[in-house]
Scaffold this active site. Structure first.
Site, PDB file in Angstrom:
ATOM      1  N   TYR A 230      38.127  43.717  46.728  1.00 31.13           N
ATOM      2  CA  TYR A 230      37.414  43.022  45.691  1.00 31.13           C
ATOM      3  C   TYR A 230      38.192  42.294  44.658  1.00 31.13           C
ATOM      4  CZ  TYR A 230      33.989  45.950  47.766  1.00 31.13           C
ATOM      5  OH  TYR A 230      33.155  46.480  48.894  1.00 31.13           O
ATOM      6  N   ALA A 231      39.389  41.906  44.952  1.00 32.22           N
ATOM      7  CA  ALA A 231      40.253  41.116  43.945  1.00 32.22           C
ATOM      8  C   ALA A 231      39.942  39.629  44.325  1.00 32.22           C
ATOM      9  CB  ALA A 231      41.944  41.358  44.358  1.00 32.22           C
ATOM     10  N   ASN A 232      38.617  39.340  43.431  1.00 30.32           N
ATOM     11  CA  ASN A 232      38.086  38.247  43.505  1.00 30.32           C
ATOM     12  C   ASN A 232      37.259  37.980  41.893  1.00 30.32           C
ATOM     13  OD1 ASN A 232      38.237  37.783  46.276  1.00 30.32           O
ATOM     14  ND2 ASN A 232      36.893  39.459  46.516  1.00 30.32           N
TER      15      ASN A 232
ATOM     16  N   ASP B 197      41.087  36.957  47.035  1.00 29.67           N
ATOM     17  CA  ASP B 197      41.861  37.604  47.692  1.00 29.67           C
ATOM     18  C   ASP B 197      42.065  36.895  49.181  1.00 29.67           C
ATOM     19  OD1 ASP B 197      39.749  38.565  49.244  1.00 29.67           O
ATOM     20  OD2 ASP B 197      39.863  40.525  48.202  1.00 29.67           O
TER      21      ASP B 197
ATOM     22  N   HIS C 189      31.714  22.036  30.955  1.00 25.23           N
ATOM     23  CA  HIS C 189      31.124  23.497  30.602  1.00 25.23           C
ATOM     24  C   HIS C 189      30.314  24.016  31.487  1.00 25.23           C
ATOM     25  CE1 HIS C 189      28.818  25.557  27.218  1.00 25.23           C
ATOM     26  NE2 HIS C 189      29.772  26.390  27.458  1.00 25.23           N
TER      27      HIS C 189
ATOM     28  N   HIS D 166      28.545  42.730  45.289  1.00 17.66           N
ATOM     29  CA  HIS D 166      29.248  41.763  45.957  1.00 17.66           C
ATOM     30  C   HIS D 166      28.749  40.918  46.812  1.00 17.66           C
ATOM     31  CE1 HIS D 166      33.171  40.833  47.827  1.00 17.66           C
ATOM     32  NE2 HIS D 166      32.700  40.812  49.142  1.00 17.66           N
TER      33      HIS D 166
END
Length: 131
Positions: free
Chosen positions: A120-122, A28, A20, A98
């Site tokens: 920013y594909a994270n 990316d 948990h 970021h």
């Protein structure tokens, strides 16, 4: 041979070991991966596999309590942000700058690097519980 869920043995092992609030990152191909964090590199060429494809498979196999994204994704990659919101309906969403996002990745159990080459594909996925 496994029939369902994540077939990649490294990803399956990480998911099985999560407790948990533990975190994993789907990234990316440009996100820096901190020293000491497990790197699972799936990138074979630009765009393959895609961030969203990997996110879908992992999300289908993981209890997710919270999602953290860089706030820059809202203006710089609205399409990916929208798709994340559509795929992950139940978890709480948190947006941070970021630089903070990159700091948070230092605590991840693993970072899964995709071939995605859009800004920013994270995402940081925070493990929930199944009960």
């Amino acid at each position: 041979m496994k029939k369902h869920g994540v077939l990649n043995s490294e990803i399956a092992a990480v998911l099985a070991s999560l407790g948990h609030t533990d975190t994993i990152v789907i990234a990316d191909c440009g996100l820096p991966i901190p020293d000491g964090v497990k790197r699972i590199d799936l990138a074979v060429e630009i765009g393959k596999p895609s961030f969203l494809d990997v996110l879908q498979v992992v999300a289908d196999d993981m209890a997710i309590e919270k999602v953290t994204l860089a706030e820059e994704v809202i203006n710089n990659n609205a399409e990916v942000n929208k798709e994340i919101e559509l795929k992950l309906i139940e978890p709480a969403f948190e947006y941070v700058c970021h630089e903070q996002f990159k700091e948070h990745t230092k605590k991840a159990k693993a970072i899964i690097r995709t071939g995605e080459a859009t800004p920013y594909a994270n995402v940081i996925l925070h493990a929930g519980v199944i009960f």
